[in-house]
Design a protein around this motif. Sequence first.
Motif, PDB file in Angstrom:
ATOM      1  N   UNK A 123       0.734  -1.239  -0.050  1.00 11.91           N
ATOM      2  CA  UNK A 123       0.060   0.001   0.083  1.00 11.91           C
ATOM      3  C   UNK A 123       0.856   1.208   0.087  1.00 11.91           C
ATOM      4  N   UNK A 124       1.952   1.018  -0.260  1.00 12.13           N
ATOM      5  CA  UNK A 124       2.983   2.305  -0.202  1.00 12.13           C
ATOM      6  C   UNK A 124       3.662   3.106   1.291  1.00 12.13           C
ATOM      7  N   UNK A 125       3.096   1.983   2.208  1.00 10.85           N
ATOM      8  CA  UNK A 125       3.643   2.279   3.507  1.00 10.85           C
ATOM      9  C   UNK A 125       5.211   1.925   3.667  1.00 10.85           C
ATOM     10  N   UNK A 126       5.780   2.439   4.600  1.00  9.27           N
ATOM     11  CA  UNK A 126       7.302   2.011   4.822  1.00  9.27           C
ATOM     12  C   UNK A 126       8.305   2.173   3.656  1.00  9.27           C
ATOM     13  N   UNK A 127       7.920   3.106   2.726  1.00  9.40           N
ATOM     14  CA  UNK A 127       8.755   3.095   1.517  1.00  9.40           C
ATOM     15  C   UNK A 127      10.282   3.868   1.811  1.00  9.40           C
ATOM     16  N   UNK A 128      10.550   4.225   2.890  1.00  9.38           N
ATOM     17  CA  UNK A 128      11.854   4.699   3.232  1.00  9.38           C
ATOM     18  C   UNK A 128      12.497   3.647   4.146  1.00  9.38           C
ATOM     19  N   UNK A 129      12.119   2.484   4.172  1.00  9.59           N
ATOM     20  CA  UNK A 129      13.009   1.492   5.027  1.00  9.59           C
ATOM     21  C   UNK A 129      14.120   1.278   4.856  1.00  9.59           C
ATOM     22  N   UNK A 130      14.862   1.832   3.763  1.00 11.55           N
ATOM     23  CA  UNK A 130      15.852   1.465   3.472  1.00 11.55           C
ATOM     24  C   UNK A 130      16.842   2.569   3.701  1.00 11.55           C
ATOM     25  N   UNK A 131      16.394   3.902   4.014  1.00 17.74           N
ATOM     26  CA  UNK A 131      16.967   5.168   4.250  1.00 17.74           C
ATOM     27  C   UNK A 131      17.263   5.530   5.589  1.00 17.74           C
ATOM     28  N   UNK A 132      18.449   6.073   5.886  1.00 18.21           N
ATOM     29  CA  UNK A 132      18.739   6.760   7.423  1.00 18.21           C
ATOM     30  C   UNK A 132      18.264   8.206   7.020  1.00 18.21           C
ATOM     31  N   UNK A 133      17.058   8.587   7.807  1.00 18.04           N
ATOM     32  CA  UNK A 133      16.683   9.822   7.412  1.00 18.04           C
ATOM     33  C   UNK A 133      16.528  10.486   8.698  1.00 18.04           C
ATOM     34  N   UNK A 134      17.461  11.860   8.837  1.00 17.24           N
ATOM     35  CA  UNK A 134      17.411  12.447  10.018  1.00 17.24           C
ATOM     36  C   UNK A 134      16.006  13.326  10.572  1.00 17.24           C
ATOM     37  N   UNK A 135      15.242  12.658  10.943  1.00 21.29           N
ATOM     38  CA  UNK A 135      13.666  13.113  11.220  1.00 21.29           C
ATOM     39  C   UNK A 135      13.988  13.782  12.609  1.00 21.29           C
ATOM     40  N   UNK A 136      13.532  15.059  12.793  1.00 24.33           N
ATOM     41  CA  UNK A 136      13.597  15.664  13.976  1.00 24.33           C
ATOM     42  C   UNK A 136      12.445  15.330  14.715  1.00 24.33           C
ATOM     43  N   UNK A 137      11.532  15.028  14.485  1.00 23.23           N
ATOM     44  CA  UNK A 137      10.346  14.658  15.252  1.00 23.23           C
ATOM     45  C   UNK A 137       9.783  13.209  14.969  1.00 23.23           C
ATOM     46  N   UNK A 138       8.781  12.687  15.971  1.00 24.92           N
ATOM     47  CA  UNK A 138       8.228  11.488  15.485  1.00 24.92           C
ATOM     48  C   UNK A 138       7.062  11.302  14.657  1.00 24.92           C
ATOM     49  N   UNK A 139       7.553  11.372  13.319  1.00 23.12           N
ATOM     50  CA  UNK A 139       6.453  11.220  12.318  1.00 23.12           C
ATOM     51  C   UNK A 139       5.604  10.170  12.257  1.00 23.12           C
ATOM     52  N   UNK A 140       5.973   9.165  12.886  1.00 22.68           N
ATOM     53  CA  UNK A 140       4.939   8.123  12.899  1.00 22.68           C
ATOM     54  C   UNK A 140       4.195   8.174  14.244  1.00 22.68           C
ATOM     55  N   UNK A 141       3.858   9.028  15.007  1.00 20.84           N
ATOM     56  CA  UNK A 141       3.165   8.840  16.148  1.00 20.84           C
ATOM     57  C   UNK A 141       2.308  10.321  16.247  1.00 20.84           C
ATOM     58  N   UNK A 142       1.281  10.378  16.962  1.00 19.03           N
ATOM     59  CA  UNK A 142       0.409  11.468  17.059  1.00 19.03           C
ATOM     60  C   UNK A 142       0.653  11.743  18.680  1.00 19.03           C
ATOM     61  N   UNK A 143       1.622  12.920  18.830  1.00 22.84           N
ATOM     62  CA  UNK A 143       2.263  13.255  19.908  1.00 22.84           C
ATOM     63  C   UNK A 143       2.440  14.680  20.140  1.00 22.84           C
ATOM     64  N   UNK A 144       1.714  15.273  20.871  1.00 24.89           N
ATOM     65  CA  UNK A 144       1.767  16.749  21.094  1.00 24.89           C
ATOM     66  C   UNK A 144       2.259  17.193  22.273  1.00 24.89           C
ATOM     67  N   UNK A 145       3.462  17.455  22.583  1.00 27.75           N
ATOM     68  CA  UNK A 145       3.971  17.731  23.807  1.00 27.75           C
ATOM     69  C   UNK A 145       5.082  19.059  24.087  1.00 27.75           C
ATOM     70  N   UNK A 146       5.734  19.350  23.021  1.00 32.10           N
ATOM     71  CA  UNK A 146       7.093  20.058  23.372  1.00 32.10           C
ATOM     72  C   UNK A 146       6.760  21.311  23.559  1.00 32.10           C
TER      73      UNK A 146
END
Length: 355
Positions: free
Chosen positions: A57-80
Amino acid sequence: MEQLCTHKLPVDIVFHPSWWNKHTGIVFDEDFFYNPLRRVEDERRMEQELHDRFGEYGLGADYDKDLPQIGAVHLAAGYLLSEMLGCNIEYTANSAPQVICAHREGFDVDEEAAFQSPAFKKLQHLIEELKAKYGYVCGDINWGGVLNLAIDLKGESILMDMIMEPEKTKAYFAAIARVVERFFTYIYSETKTTSISVNRLARLLDAPLYLHSECSHTMISTEDYHDYLLPIDVEWSMKYRPYGIHYCGKDPHRHAENFAKVPHLDFLDLGWGGDVHLLREALPNTFFNIRLNPVELNSYTRSELEGIIKERVMQSKDPYQTGICCINMDDKVRDEQVRAIFDIAEECRQTLFKD
């Protein structure tokens, strides 16, 4: 503005931390959010898990990449932002960070102190470390919403303040809004996105979305929204586009008349139970992201889920102005239920709407 999405009926999902903890062993401690190595490694582990289970379904397309994600883009988390403004945060292994209400009195907001806080300094350090290693950063961080943050800071007393101290409350909201605006423009300057961490469907749109979280607006009257918070949406919609409102409560239609007064409401993330037909009448040109109930999903039969999705998609009328998501599915959800969401969406594309 040009069409927000150039393909029919985009779909995305977000799993609750309990699901990730169960299936990948990831622990959502403070290190998960601020350790540069963990940021990259754990996000890749999450992509790998999605690819292995739902890659078709197109999910996990970046499984083979090291991406410098600054935030938890796979969660729904508002706290900062709550932490930057003075709330304490509790971290646990299998849930999102929990904001502890500060129960503040008065109406003071030290805007500059928020950006000198240890919480913001931790974020800056994370970004510097990631940029030093990778040369860039990506992703974003949930920036919450003005009333959400006011409740984190003052608790439900802010609702009484709206009655007893209207002018002070308006100034208080305006101060919080300035902090929020400064934060999301900073994030955008670093990554050119702000709202994937609010709802992952934002990543499937043709332009980076600004999505203001209004989860707590179920608690206020339409008159209070109009008088106290609508002016902020009006201003931001004219400055930041595409602009959207995230309303995860069951009654977004209650505010339809006010939403229609936002000059450029390009996107509405509308909660389960929302009257899609009524909202479409009020907002003929807004992209509707229809949220499924992650708790009830576990009990639906395939035919029940099909009926629910097709009914709401038809009420939204335009497949290029409609998306589907299910956010915070917990560790009890089965893979076949997740697949059913994507399969039913494809059936809608093929049978309900033909070019």
